[in-house]
Design a protein around this motif. Structure first.
Motif, PDB file in Angstrom:
ATOM      1  N   GLU A 169      -3.708   3.947 -11.622  1.00  0.00           N
ATOM      2  CA  GLU A 169      -3.075   3.157 -12.676  1.00  0.00           C
ATOM      3  C   GLU A 169      -3.115   1.687 -12.280  1.00  0.00           C
ATOM      4  O   GLU A 169      -3.203   1.347 -11.103  1.00  0.00           O
ATOM      5  CB  GLU A 169      -1.640   3.603 -12.930  1.00  0.00           C
ATOM      6  CG  GLU A 169      -0.697   3.462 -11.757  1.00  0.00           C
ATOM      7  CD  GLU A 169       0.740   3.813 -12.128  1.00  0.00           C
ATOM      8  OE1 GLU A 169       1.229   3.319 -13.165  1.00  0.00           O
ATOM      9  OE2 GLU A 169       1.369   4.574 -11.373  1.00  0.00           O
ATOM     10  N   PRO A 170      -3.055   0.791 -13.274  1.00  0.00           N
ATOM     11  CA  PRO A 170      -3.054  -0.647 -12.972  1.00  0.00           C
ATOM     12  C   PRO A 170      -1.834  -1.053 -12.158  1.00  0.00           C
ATOM     13  O   PRO A 170      -0.909  -0.260 -11.929  1.00  0.00           O
ATOM     14  CB  PRO A 170      -3.040  -1.289 -14.363  1.00  0.00           C
ATOM     15  CG  PRO A 170      -3.571  -0.240 -15.284  1.00  0.00           C
ATOM     16  CD  PRO A 170      -3.098   1.063 -14.711  1.00  0.00           C
ATOM     17  N   ASN A 171      -1.819  -2.309 -11.743  1.00  0.00           N
ATOM     18  CA  ASN A 171      -0.715  -2.804 -10.926  1.00  0.00           C
ATOM     19  C   ASN A 171      -0.430  -4.265 -11.267  1.00  0.00           C
ATOM     20  O   ASN A 171      -1.189  -4.909 -11.996  1.00  0.00           O
ATOM     21  CB  ASN A 171      -1.043  -2.673  -9.441  1.00  0.00           C
ATOM     22  CG  ASN A 171      -2.111  -3.650  -8.992  1.00  0.00           C
ATOM     23  OD1 ASN A 171      -3.296  -3.451  -9.278  1.00  0.00           O
ATOM     24  ND2 ASN A 171      -1.710  -4.709  -8.317  1.00  0.00           N
ATOM     25  N   TYR A 172       0.662  -4.771 -10.735  1.00  0.00           N
ATOM     26  CA  TYR A 172       0.976  -6.189 -10.861  1.00  0.00           C
ATOM     27  C   TYR A 172       1.717  -6.638  -9.609  1.00  0.00           C
ATOM     28  O   TYR A 172       2.105  -5.819  -8.767  1.00  0.00           O
ATOM     29  CB  TYR A 172       1.801  -6.477 -12.121  1.00  0.00           C
ATOM     30  CG  TYR A 172       3.191  -5.870 -12.131  1.00  0.00           C
ATOM     31  CD1 TYR A 172       4.294  -6.582 -11.656  1.00  0.00           C
ATOM     32  CD2 TYR A 172       3.418  -4.593 -12.641  1.00  0.00           C
ATOM     33  CE1 TYR A 172       5.570  -6.035 -11.663  1.00  0.00           C
ATOM     34  CE2 TYR A 172       4.691  -4.049 -12.663  1.00  0.00           C
ATOM     35  CZ  TYR A 172       5.763  -4.767 -12.176  1.00  0.00           C
ATOM     36  OH  TYR A 172       7.020  -4.238 -12.186  1.00  0.00           O
ATOM     37  N   ILE A 186       6.205 -11.360  -1.278  1.00  0.00           N
ATOM     38  CA  ILE A 186       5.241 -10.710  -2.165  1.00  0.00           C
ATOM     39  C   ILE A 186       5.674  -9.260  -2.368  1.00  0.00           C
ATOM     40  O   ILE A 186       5.929  -8.543  -1.391  1.00  0.00           O
ATOM     41  CB  ILE A 186       3.827 -10.736  -1.554  1.00  0.00           C
ATOM     42  CG1 ILE A 186       3.346 -12.182  -1.351  1.00  0.00           C
ATOM     43  CG2 ILE A 186       2.842  -9.957  -2.435  1.00  0.00           C
ATOM     44  CD1 ILE A 186       2.103 -12.281  -0.478  1.00  0.00           C
ATOM     45  N   ASN A 187       5.770  -8.848  -3.618  1.00  0.00           N
ATOM     46  CA  ASN A 187       6.010  -7.443  -3.945  1.00  0.00           C
ATOM     47  C   ASN A 187       4.919  -6.991  -4.905  1.00  0.00           C
ATOM     48  O   ASN A 187       4.665  -7.661  -5.907  1.00  0.00           O
ATOM     49  CB  ASN A 187       7.369  -7.238  -4.613  1.00  0.00           C
ATOM     50  CG  ASN A 187       8.523  -7.377  -3.643  1.00  0.00           C
ATOM     51  OD1 ASN A 187       8.895  -6.429  -2.962  1.00  0.00           O
ATOM     52  ND2 ASN A 187       9.091  -8.575  -3.580  1.00  0.00           N
ATOM     53  N   ALA A 188       4.283  -5.869  -4.601  1.00  0.00           N
ATOM     54  CA  ALA A 188       3.268  -5.301  -5.488  1.00  0.00           C
ATOM     55  C   ALA A 188       3.784  -3.987  -6.044  1.00  0.00           C
ATOM     56  O   ALA A 188       4.385  -3.184  -5.317  1.00  0.00           O
ATOM     57  CB  ALA A 188       1.965  -5.078  -4.737  1.00  0.00           C
ATOM     58  N   TYR A 189       3.552  -3.781  -7.351  1.00  0.00           N
ATOM     59  CA  TYR A 189       4.045  -2.591  -8.039  1.00  0.00           C
ATOM     60  C   TYR A 189       2.914  -1.930  -8.826  1.00  0.00           C
ATOM     61  O   TYR A 189       2.008  -2.614  -9.321  1.00  0.00           O
ATOM     62  CB  TYR A 189       5.148  -2.956  -9.040  1.00  0.00           C
ATOM     63  CG  TYR A 189       6.365  -3.600  -8.455  1.00  0.00           C
ATOM     64  CD1 TYR A 189       7.470  -2.844  -8.063  1.00  0.00           C
ATOM     65  CD2 TYR A 189       6.436  -4.990  -8.303  1.00  0.00           C
ATOM     66  CE1 TYR A 189       8.603  -3.446  -7.546  1.00  0.00           C
ATOM     67  CE2 TYR A 189       7.565  -5.605  -7.776  1.00  0.00           C
ATOM     68  CZ  TYR A 189       8.646  -4.823  -7.406  1.00  0.00           C
ATOM     69  OH  TYR A 189       9.764  -5.431  -6.892  1.00  0.00           O
ATOM     70  N   THR A 190       3.010  -0.619  -8.974  1.00  0.00           N
ATOM     71  CA  THR A 190       2.144   0.050  -9.936  1.00  0.00           C
ATOM     72  C   THR A 190       2.625  -0.296 -11.335  1.00  0.00           C
ATOM     73  O   THR A 190       3.737  -0.781 -11.531  1.00  0.00           O
ATOM     74  CB  THR A 190       2.170   1.574  -9.751  1.00  0.00           C
ATOM     75  OG1 THR A 190       3.496   2.058 -10.040  1.00  0.00           O
ATOM     76  CG2 THR A 190       1.771   1.979  -8.342  1.00  0.00           C
ATOM     77  N   GLN A 191       1.783  -0.006 -12.316  1.00  0.00           N
ATOM     78  CA  GLN A 191       2.151  -0.258 -13.709  1.00  0.00           C
ATOM     79  C   GLN A 191       3.461   0.436 -14.074  1.00  0.00           C
ATOM     80  O   GLN A 191       4.280  -0.098 -14.825  1.00  0.00           O
ATOM     81  CB  GLN A 191       1.020   0.228 -14.616  1.00  0.00           C
ATOM     82  CG  GLN A 191       1.213  -0.016 -16.092  1.00  0.00           C
ATOM     83  CD  GLN A 191       0.171   0.699 -16.920  1.00  0.00           C
ATOM     84  OE1 GLN A 191       0.173   1.929 -17.006  1.00  0.00           O
ATOM     85  NE2 GLN A 191      -0.739  -0.058 -17.515  1.00  0.00           N
ATOM     86  N   SER A 192       3.694   1.611 -13.510  1.00  0.00           N
ATOM     87  CA  SER A 192       4.900   2.375 -13.830  1.00  0.00           C
ATOM     88  C   SER A 192       6.097   1.987 -12.980  1.00  0.00           C
ATOM     89  O   SER A 192       7.173   2.558 -13.126  1.00  0.00           O
ATOM     90  CB  SER A 192       4.625   3.872 -13.677  1.00  0.00           C
ATOM     91  OG  SER A 192       4.151   4.180 -12.368  1.00  0.00           O
ATOM     92  N   GLY A 193       5.923   1.013 -12.064  1.00  0.00           N
ATOM     93  CA  GLY A 193       7.065   0.466 -11.352  1.00  0.00           C
ATOM     94  C   GLY A 193       7.240   0.911  -9.917  1.00  0.00           C
ATOM     95  O   GLY A 193       8.198   0.503  -9.255  1.00  0.00           O
ATOM     96  N   GLU A 194       6.330   1.727  -9.393  1.00  0.00           N
ATOM     97  CA  GLU A 194       6.441   2.151  -7.996  1.00  0.00           C
ATOM     98  C   GLU A 194       6.074   0.998  -7.066  1.00  0.00           C
ATOM     99  O   GLU A 194       5.062   0.325  -7.268  1.00  0.00           O
ATOM    100  CB  GLU A 194       5.526   3.341  -7.729  1.00  0.00           C
ATOM    101  CG  GLU A 194       5.571   3.843  -6.289  1.00  0.00           C
ATOM    102  CD  GLU A 194       4.579   4.957  -6.032  1.00  0.00           C
ATOM    103  OE1 GLU A 194       4.390   5.317  -4.854  1.00  0.00           O
ATOM    104  OE2 GLU A 194       3.981   5.457  -7.007  1.00  0.00           O
TER     105      GLU A 194
END
Length: 574
Positions: free
Chosen positions: A410-413, A425-433
């Protein structure tokens, strides 16, 4: 002035048996609009509220005191207007005390339709203030929206980062994944001051169908917080041929960004300050744009040197699309790296953010192409992943990566928070993980998690395109023979995707892409693409393995080499 009763008050006076909760659930959005001190009849008139094709916030000037707003309409629309008012005043008196700004406008002839572009910049705003705004289209006003100016002393702020949001499908402008990513990110982080997309916003830069769907997907965010975007290679692609490149005209026409870059690249290259952080945005598309802009990388390197010299901000962040430290299998950007990284090193840029590879990775701190053990000694390079539909299946962690995540599923942001002397820096999956957390504390001179470099190997390691080759891929490690680095020929050829065959008499045929070479053990003469070729050093047999010099690899196959003494690694790349 007498305060008008809200629709809720009127409703409850005549429907006392209905609960407030039921009313809210059934009337929803109508209640919000009707509670404002405006003519109620206009709220319910379907043709009384203007609808812009897209409405986008950017900064072209100071984020503390200005706000730039752009929107599109039908080609025959009249010149538009912008109204801005402090939200605190608006709540009391509506638009009565609003400032009206006449917009600039321009007919934009696209490949699919003609549209009218409008843009205006509100100036002399108060720092740290919430404003309500609307735009006029012909004789109708849009619904009211809000934006906030940067506080005068911004001790802490957060911004969102999105990797490539493109559809991945030139003939299908599919931006559903981008819509979900940006809306999920903003819903989870409504305190974000702005967002940055690190290039390849759309699949085909000169196809307005892609831009329309990109805007539609992001409409509930781009009209609330500014979008400060980076041009990517897909912004240069023309219609209908994906690989035919031009200057990113559609990008520049629609996104009104600071015009403080080099003259030939204004609107593509720029810088701005927010809080105690300096942001510089570059255009890395040498392959696509070199025929239009002479020495475009050198031009930017000189500009960046001056730009960073002038900055007194605590943090320096530089963004460009193509990756000096990549995570694709065989795709490097050596010219971009060679021209830009010396300037980044000179000014000790804290963080470089890239896109292009659609994977998420964070390097060790790097200085002069060498890993260092603390961010105080070098620059961290972040590849931001993907926020859209397109993904790759050939991503992998490289030797320079302290952290790697493959976002195929899945995408990320990414969110980046700057709190005085701490950047997180915090990286998350599209669903928030949560994928990754990393922070740099300049006050304590530490990073968390602490940088821990790999221990150097006793044997020299061979690294090709950032990939570490180990047993059984490498039967014999790189060796210095007569003071010159030699590598196992078969291991090299097979790893880069070539073919190699040999016979019992010591004849070897190696081929890669358009190059075929016939070699013989212990001989300096070879045949390269059916022509005589003299090797710098003879092909040598070591422990049953044919070893070839890196100088001859460079001549025949155009791979560069570099030895890193600290890590005891021999790097090779094309």
């Amino acid at each position: 002035m007498k305060q008008e009763k809200s629709l809720l008050d009127l409703f409850q006076e005549t429907n006392k048996g209905i609960s407030r909760r039921l009313f809210l659930e059934t009337c929803g959005a109508s209640l919000v609009a009707a509670a404002l001190p405006i003519n109620l009849t206009k709220v319910f008139a379907a043709d009384a509220v203007a609808s812009a094709g897209h409405l986008t916030l950017t900064w072209s000037l100071d984020p503390k005191t200005t706000q730039t707003i752009a929107w599109s309409t039908a080609e025959n629309s009249e010149k538009g207007s912008l109204q801005v008012i402090k939200t605190s005043i608006y709540k009391k008196s509506g638009w009565e005390k609003a400032v009206t700004i006449e917009a600039d406008h321009e007919l934009f002839k696209t490949n699919t339709e003609n549209v009218m572009l409008h843009y205006a910049t509100a100036v002399s705003l108060k720092p740290g203030t919430i404003y309500t705004y609307r735009v006029k289209i012909d004789d109708k006003w849009s619904e009211p929206l809000q934006f906030s100016t940067q506080p005068d002393k911004e001790d802490s702020f957060k911004f969102l980062v999105f990797g490539d949001s493109q559809s991945g499908l030139p003939k299908n402008p599919e931006y559903g994944p981008w819509k979900k990513t940006i809306n999920n990110a903003y819903a989870a982080h409504p305190d974000a001051a702005f967002f940055m997309n690190v290039g390849d916003l759309v699949e085909v830069g000169q196809d307005y169908a892609h831009w329309k769907n990109w805007y539609a997907a992001a409409k509930d965010v781009i009209d609330k917080i500014p979008s400060m975007s980076v041009p990517g290679n897909h912004e240069t692609y023309d219609v209908p041929e994906e690989n035919h490149s031009v200057l990113p005209l559609y990008f520049k026409k629609q996104l009104h960004l600071p015009m403080n870059g080099p003259e030939a690249l204004k609107g593509q290259v720029y810088s701005f300050d927010y809080g105690n952080t300096h942001f510089a945005v570059l255009d890395s598309q040498l392959e696509e744009e070199h025929s239009y802009v002479d020495h475009m990388l050198e031009l930017q390197a000189n500009w960046l040197d001056q730009d960073l010299t002038a900055s007194k901000q605590e943090w320096k962040i530089v963004l460009f699309h193509k990756t000096p430290y990549y995570n694709k299998a065989t795709r490097s950007n050596e010219q971009v790296k060679a021209v830009l990284t010396p300037v980044l090193d000179k000014h000790h840029v804290d963080l470089v953010i890239n896109g292009h590879d659609h994977g998420y990775s964070r390097t060790y701190p790097i200085y002069q192409d060498t890993f260092v053990d603390a961010p105080a000694k070098g620059t961290v390079y972040l590849v931001s992943g993907r926020s859209g539909n397109k993904y790759y299946t050939d991503l992998s962690p490289k030797v320079w990566d302290a952290f790697f995540h493959d976002p195929q599923a899945e995408p990320n942001y990414v969110t980046i928070t700057v709190n005085q002397k701490v950047l997180t820096i915090n990286a998350y999956t599209q669903s928030g993980e949560l994928i990754d957390v990393y922070s740099i504390d300049k006050q304590k001179q530490v990073d968390i998690p602490r940088t821990s470099l790999p221990e150097p190997s006793n044997n020299t390691l061979l690294v090709i395109w950032g990939n570490l080759l180990q047993t059984p891929l490498v039967a014999v490690p790189p060796q210095k023979i007569s003071g010159i680095w030699h590598i196992p020929l078969r291991s090299f050829i097979e790893f880069i995707g070539g073919k190699i065959d040999g016979d019992s008499e010591g004849n070897i045929i190696a081929s890669y892409q358009k190059t075929t070479v016939l070699l013989k053990l212990n001989a300096t003469q070879a045949n390269l693409n059916r022509e005589a070729h003299t090797l710098t050093y003879p092909l040598t047999l070591l422990k049953g393995t044919a070893m070839i010099s890196v100088d001859d690899i460079k001549t025949m196959f155009a791979f560069q080499s570099r030895y890193d003494k600290a890590m005891n690694m021999l790097f090779m790349v094309k």
